[in-house]
Write a protein that holds these residues in place. Structure first.
Motif, mmCIF file in Angstrom:
data_model
loop_
_atom_site.group_PDB
_atom_site.id
_atom_site.type_symbol
_atom_site.label_atom_id
_atom_site.label_comp_id
_atom_site.label_asym_id
_atom_site.label_seq_id
_atom_site.Cartn_x
_atom_site.Cartn_y
_atom_site.Cartn_z
ATOM 1 N N ASN A 20 -1.060 1.057 -2.255
ATOM 2 C CA ASN A 20 -0.658 2.346 -2.815
ATOM 3 C C ASN A 20 -0.924 3.504 -1.865
ATOM 4 O O ASN A 20 -0.592 4.653 -2.172
ATOM 5 C CB ASN A 20 -1.399 2.619 -4.136
ATOM 6 C CG ASN A 20 -0.857 1.778 -5.271
ATOM 7 O OD1 ASN A 20 0.283 1.317 -5.227
ATOM 8 N ND2 ASN A 20 -1.659 1.571 -6.296
ATOM 9 N N LYS A 79 5.762 14.459 -4.935
ATOM 10 C CA LYS A 79 6.527 13.577 -5.810
ATOM 11 C C LYS A 79 7.610 12.870 -5.007
ATOM 12 O O LYS A 79 8.261 13.474 -4.162
ATOM 13 C CB LYS A 79 7.167 14.378 -6.950
ATOM 14 C CG LYS A 79 7.927 13.527 -7.950
ATOM 15 C CD LYS A 79 8.399 14.357 -9.135
ATOM 16 C CE LYS A 79 9.428 15.380 -8.755
ATOM 17 N NZ LYS A 79 9.984 16.097 -9.923
ATOM 18 N N ARG A 84 7.449 9.002 -8.659
ATOM 19 C CA ARG A 84 6.042 8.638 -8.516
ATOM 20 C C ARG A 84 5.254 9.817 -7.964
ATOM 21 O O ARG A 84 5.730 10.563 -7.114
ATOM 22 C CB ARG A 84 5.894 7.407 -7.621
ATOM 23 C CG ARG A 84 6.671 6.201 -8.149
ATOM 24 C CD ARG A 84 6.383 4.937 -7.378
ATOM 25 N NE ARG A 84 5.064 4.403 -7.684
ATOM 26 C CZ ARG A 84 4.777 3.674 -8.766
ATOM 27 N NH1 ARG A 84 5.722 3.400 -9.654
ATOM 28 N NH2 ARG A 84 3.565 3.214 -8.971
ATOM 29 N N ASP A 109 -0.484 6.903 -3.967
ATOM 30 C CA ASP A 109 0.257 6.837 -5.229
ATOM 31 C C ASP A 109 -0.725 6.769 -6.401
ATOM 32 O O ASP A 109 -1.428 5.779 -6.586
ATOM 33 C CB ASP A 109 1.160 5.600 -5.218
ATOM 34 C CG ASP A 109 2.077 5.530 -6.433
ATOM 35 O OD1 ASP A 109 1.870 6.298 -7.392
ATOM 36 O OD2 ASP A 109 3.006 4.703 -6.417
ATOM 37 N N THR A 111 0.302 7.394 -9.626
ATOM 38 C CA THR A 111 1.122 7.364 -10.839
ATOM 39 C C THR A 111 0.456 6.574 -11.958
ATOM 40 O O THR A 111 0.371 7.044 -13.108
ATOM 41 C CB THR A 111 2.501 6.755 -10.535
ATOM 42 O OG1 THR A 111 3.085 7.422 -9.408
ATOM 43 C CG2 THR A 111 3.423 6.880 -11.735
ATOM 44 N N GLU A 112 -0.002 5.368 -11.643
ATOM 45 C CA GLU A 112 -0.617 4.525 -12.674
ATOM 46 C C GLU A 112 -1.924 5.131 -13.168
ATOM 47 O O GLU A 112 -2.262 5.005 -14.347
ATOM 48 C CB GLU A 112 -0.826 3.117 -12.120
ATOM 49 C CG GLU A 112 0.489 2.389 -11.834
ATOM 50 C CD GLU A 112 0.268 1.002 -11.265
ATOM 51 O OE1 GLU A 112 -0.903 0.598 -11.116
ATOM 52 O OE2 GLU A 112 1.266 0.315 -10.969
#
Length: 214
Positions: A20, A79, A84, A109, A111-112
């Protein structure tokens, strides 16, 4: 400029923090401003590759005549095209004369993590103020489109309602942020704002009252 050490650092950081974590090295010492990426790890994060072009921050670095005014940035949000969210940091690479010759960037990243945060937030019934991240472009055409959108948002009205002063303000914003370093950007910008290329460049050359470029 030898970027070998920075390329090794990029590889080490990407391996340390996993898939990520994208790490990018931009070379600003060459003459091609549209192909600045000389190293990239985990490029799937932003869908970029070796030889791809600059981000807004890279263009601003190229546009800035006094590189001593450029400061490193850490922990800001960006972004991707597919939505994401990235937590990013930028470090300017300087030569012995303290001139900026490259950029070392980290894009993680999250996002999660944000999805998990939102789930926890709903359980706690606690509102967290959202931050609107800037998009990372995949190529210079996307970057130019983003800068044009930002210039319109900065003026605060659509082009159809802009007067001369509004358009001058938007054009100066684009110039300050390096938009005209992109090949054939003048054609696209003049067409978008409904002005001639002569008018476009006259807006760029207008000086402010204190003698500096507006």
């Amino acid at each position: 400029m030898d970027f070998t050490v920075y390329k090794r650092m990029a590889k080490a950081i990407a391996e340390q923090f996993g898939e990520n974590c994208e790490v990018v090295v931009h070379d600003l010492s060459g003459g091609d401003h549209e192909k600045t990426i000389v190293a990239i790890e985990n490029g799937h994060v932003t869908h970029r590759h070796l030889g791809d072009g600059p981000s807004r921050i890279v263009l601003e670095a190229l546009q800035q005549k006094d590189s001593s005014l450029l400061e490193d940035s850490a922990g800001y949000l960006m972004k991707t095209h597919d939505g994401r969210i990235l937590k990013s940091s930028t470090i300017y690479i300087r030569d012995e004369a303290n001139e900026v010759v490259g950029i070392f960037a980290i894009n993680y990243d999250i996002t999660e993590m944000l999805m998990a945060e939102k789930a926890i937030e709903s359980l706690l019934n606690h509102k967290i103020e959202p931050k609107i991240p800037e998009r990372i472009p995949q190529n210079v055409n996307d970057l130019l489109d983003d800068l044009i959108e930002q210039s319109v948002a900065m003026v605060g009205k659509p082009v159809a309602l802009m007067n001369k002063e509004d358009k001058m303000k938007a054009i100066r914003f684009l110039n300050t942020h390096g938009a005209f370093l992109v090949t054939r950007s003048g054609d696209k910008v003049s067409k978008y704002f409904g002005i001639s290329k002569y008018t476009l460049y006259s807006y760029i050359d207008v000086k402010s009252e204190n003698g500096k470029e507006a």
